[in-house]
Design a protein around this motif. Sequence first.
Motif, PDB file in Angstrom:
ATOM      1  N   GLY A  95       0.792  -1.127   0.043  1.00 51.17           N
ATOM      2  CA  GLY A  95       0.053  -0.007  -0.067  1.00 51.17           C
ATOM      3  C   GLY A  95       0.762   1.373   0.094  1.00 51.17           C
ATOM      4  O   GLY A  95       0.552   2.260  -0.772  1.00 51.17           O
ATOM      5  N   LEU A 127       2.543   1.481  -3.443  1.00 49.79           N
ATOM      6  CA  LEU A 127       1.790   2.108  -4.514  1.00 49.79           C
ATOM      7  C   LEU A 127       1.113   3.407  -4.347  1.00 49.79           C
ATOM      8  O   LEU A 127       1.140   4.164  -5.423  1.00 49.79           O
ATOM      9  CB  LEU A 127       0.188   0.965  -4.387  1.00 49.79           C
ATOM     10  CG  LEU A 127       0.398  -0.323  -5.181  1.00 49.79           C
ATOM     11  CD1 LEU A 127      -0.723  -1.206  -4.916  1.00 49.79           C
ATOM     12  CD2 LEU A 127       0.746  -0.120  -6.683  1.00 49.79           C
ATOM     13  N   ALA A 128       1.118   3.975  -3.172  1.00 47.36           N
ATOM     14  CA  ALA A 128       0.554   5.191  -2.814  1.00 47.36           C
ATOM     15  C   ALA A 128       1.502   6.232  -3.257  1.00 47.36           C
ATOM     16  O   ALA A 128       1.381   7.243  -4.067  1.00 47.36           O
ATOM     17  CB  ALA A 128       0.294   5.420  -1.329  1.00 47.36           C
ATOM     18  N   SER A 185      -5.024   4.806  -8.706  1.00 47.21           N
ATOM     19  CA  SER A 185      -4.575   6.162  -8.242  1.00 47.21           C
ATOM     20  C   SER A 185      -5.565   6.599  -7.229  1.00 47.21           C
ATOM     21  O   SER A 185      -5.317   7.007  -6.186  1.00 47.21           O
ATOM     22  CB  SER A 185      -4.182   6.827  -9.381  1.00 47.21           C
ATOM     23  OG  SER A 185      -3.464   8.139  -8.707  1.00 47.21           O
ATOM     24  N   MET A 238      -5.746   4.509  -3.879  1.00 45.11           N
ATOM     25  CA  MET A 238      -4.323   4.731  -3.120  1.00 45.11           C
ATOM     26  C   MET A 238      -4.581   6.004  -2.321  1.00 45.11           C
ATOM     27  O   MET A 238      -4.377   5.957  -1.293  1.00 45.11           O
ATOM     28  CB  MET A 238      -3.227   4.426  -3.581  1.00 45.11           C
ATOM     29  CG  MET A 238      -3.140   3.138  -4.404  1.00 45.11           C
ATOM     30  SD  MET A 238      -3.385   1.615  -3.225  1.00 45.11           S
ATOM     31  CE  MET A 238      -2.286   2.158  -1.950  1.00 45.11           C
TER      32      MET A 238
END
Length: 195
Positions: free
Chosen positions: A17, A20-21, A84, A87
């Motif tokens: 997480g 990805l963020a 996007s 996230m």
Amino acid sequence: MKASPSLLPVLRSRLQGELLALLLLHPEREYNITELAADFGVTPTTVLREVDRLIGGGILTDRRVGRSRLVRARTDTALYRPLSDLMSVSFGPLPLLSETLADVAGVRQAFIYGSWAARYNGESGPPPADVDVLVVGDPDPDTLFDLAEEASRRLRREVNIHRVSAEAWSARTDDPFLTSVRERPLIRLNLEREA
């Protein structure tokens, strides 16, 4: 294997997480594996495994520059915008608020507390409705208000910023609010500016 993160239980791990963020919310930037490992406090091998999975899934792209491997988000796929957005509302507060508060004069430290911090630390419960931020220092209150409004818009949830002086934070008084904040999960924001 650790349980899936409470902020977004469909993910395999909190690292996934966070990674990805960071990459999806900064698609204009390339990051090297060593830099990412240092940012997340894990080994380069651990980051490399996640990166390889995400490249294989068409979410990230990479290139080599000398011995360095640089990765970035792929923005040319149908997955980019919805992933996007997802996230941003789940793991987005950490990179967004760190980046934004790093540029505010007078901010010595900053923390996320409350339900978002609890979910980030793996406590189960409903998705956080807002993000609570404690700013330590003497920044301009109007600047913090504007920052909270912009962050709320970008994160699609209310961002509440509470300011305390450095003296009050370090005094360890019996202030009920500060006692409550200290007793629950606190996520320290990285306010170091990137070179």
